[in-house]
Design a protein around this motif. Structure first.
Motif, PDB file in Angstrom:
ATOM      1  N   GLY A  35       0.789  -1.084   0.122  1.00  0.00           N
ATOM      2  CA  GLY A  35       0.063  -0.090   0.159  1.00  0.00           C
ATOM      3  C   GLY A  35       0.995   1.389   0.217  1.00  0.00           C
ATOM      4  O   GLY A  35       2.191   1.207   0.118  1.00  0.00           O
ATOM      5  N   PRO A  36       0.373   2.312   0.117  1.00  0.00           N
ATOM      6  CA  PRO A  36       0.991   3.821  -0.124  1.00  0.00           C
ATOM      7  C   PRO A  36       2.000   4.006   1.165  1.00  0.00           C
ATOM      8  O   PRO A  36       3.255   4.351   1.011  1.00  0.00           O
ATOM      9  N   TYR A  37       1.539   3.585   2.174  1.00  0.00           N
ATOM     10  CA  TYR A  37       2.431   3.662   3.356  1.00  0.00           C
ATOM     11  C   TYR A  37       3.658   2.529   3.412  1.00  0.00           C
ATOM     12  O   TYR A  37       4.624   3.051   3.776  1.00  0.00           O
ATOM     13  N   GLU A  38       3.457   1.694   2.799  1.00  0.00           N
ATOM     14  CA  GLU A  38       4.657   0.592   2.784  1.00  0.00           C
ATOM     15  C   GLU A  38       5.508   1.243   1.808  1.00  0.00           C
ATOM     16  O   GLU A  38       6.741   1.026   1.865  1.00  0.00           O
ATOM     17  N   ARG A  39       5.044   1.552   0.775  1.00  0.00           N
ATOM     18  CA  ARG A  39       5.946   1.989  -0.397  1.00  0.00           C
ATOM     19  C   ARG A  39       6.916   3.179   0.048  1.00  0.00           C
ATOM     20  O   ARG A  39       7.593   3.332  -0.220  1.00  0.00           O
ATOM     21  N   LEU A  40       5.880   4.250   0.688  1.00  0.00           N
ATOM     22  CA  LEU A  40       6.641   5.444   1.304  1.00  0.00           C
ATOM     23  C   LEU A  40       7.736   4.767   2.278  1.00  0.00           C
ATOM     24  O   LEU A  40       8.833   5.189   2.423  1.00  0.00           O
ATOM     25  N   PHE A  62      10.777   3.372   0.780  1.00  0.00           N
ATOM     26  CA  PHE A  62      11.683   4.397   0.013  1.00  0.00           C
ATOM     27  C   PHE A  62      12.436   5.107   1.186  1.00  0.00           C
ATOM     28  O   PHE A  62      13.481   5.478   0.587  1.00  0.00           O
ATOM     29  N   ALA A  63      11.910   5.183   2.307  1.00  0.00           N
ATOM     30  CA  ALA A  63      12.470   5.831   3.335  1.00  0.00           C
ATOM     31  C   ALA A  63      13.579   4.866   4.072  1.00  0.00           C
ATOM     32  O   ALA A  63      14.180   5.335   5.093  1.00  0.00           O
ATOM     33  N   GLY A  64      13.619   3.776   3.570  1.00  0.00           N
ATOM     34  CA  GLY A  64      14.775   2.852   3.935  1.00  0.00           C
ATOM     35  C   GLY A  64      14.189   1.711   5.170  1.00  0.00           C
ATOM     36  O   GLY A  64      14.984   1.102   5.765  1.00  0.00           O
ATOM     37  N   ARG A  65      13.074   1.701   5.292  1.00  0.00           N
ATOM     38  CA  ARG A  65      12.245   0.797   6.375  1.00  0.00           C
ATOM     39  C   ARG A  65      12.185  -0.562   5.701  1.00  0.00           C
ATOM     40  O   ARG A  65      11.861  -0.651   4.342  1.00  0.00           O
TER      41      ARG A  65
END
Length: 175
Positions: free
Chosen positions: A162-167, A170-173
């Protein structure tokens, strides 16, 4: 970069959503691990509670000290709300502030995912528009050279993320 009313509306939704998560944290949750490198919920919460105050300083033309330790106040939910209201006021006072609200929204969205994940909450219930706006800004501004110590290298996200997982990826998580 101009900040539109839509940008500020999305930032406001991000503040409200993160405030709800902050309010849900119980003292028994404070020692839980988080997806943030080496942070417990207590340390993440200290950073999250101070974040809007630092952003407000920036919007008003000051230089926030992001390296300063973020002690967690006992009234963390009230303190977060006060800082969030101050950030909203800073934008009302300085609608043409440099930098725009996009990266602030990205920071709020990443940490909303961090906190929701640490608390065992479903990120699918979070406002997708906040994560999408955050990703749009972060994916343009956060180059490999600009990641510094705050962001690890981009990670792979599952195809069905989902959008939070993609973000977050991307942030390194790790998601």
């Amino acid at each position: 970069m101009d900040t539109s009313r839509d940008d500020l509306s999305t930032l406001d939704r991000g503040l409200t959503q993160l405030g709800t998560l902050v309010e849900s944290v119980q003292p028994a949750d404070l020692d839980r691990p988080t997806p943030c490198s080496d942070w417990t919920v207590r340390e993440l919460l200290g950073h999250v509670v101070q974040g809007p105050a630092n952003f407000a300083t920036s919007v008003r033309g000051g230089k926030p000290d992001w390296s300063a330790g973020s002690e967690l106040p006992e009234d963390w939910a009230d303190t977060f709300r006060t800082h969030a209201d101050d950030l909203r006021a800073a934008w009302d006072e300085n609608p043409d502030a440099q930098g725009g609200a996009g990266f602030q929204t990205a920071e709020l969205a990443v940490h909303a995912w961090d906190l929701a994940t640490a608390l065992g909450k479903d990120s699918g219930e979070l406002d997708a528009g906040v994560a999408e706006a955050g990703y749009a800004t972060m994916s343009q501004a956060l180059t490999p050279e600009a990641r510094g110590q705050a962001f690890r290298p981009e990670q792979d996200a599952p195809e069905d993320a989902g959008p939070y997982e993609r973000l977050a990826a991307f942030a390194g998580r790790s998601v």
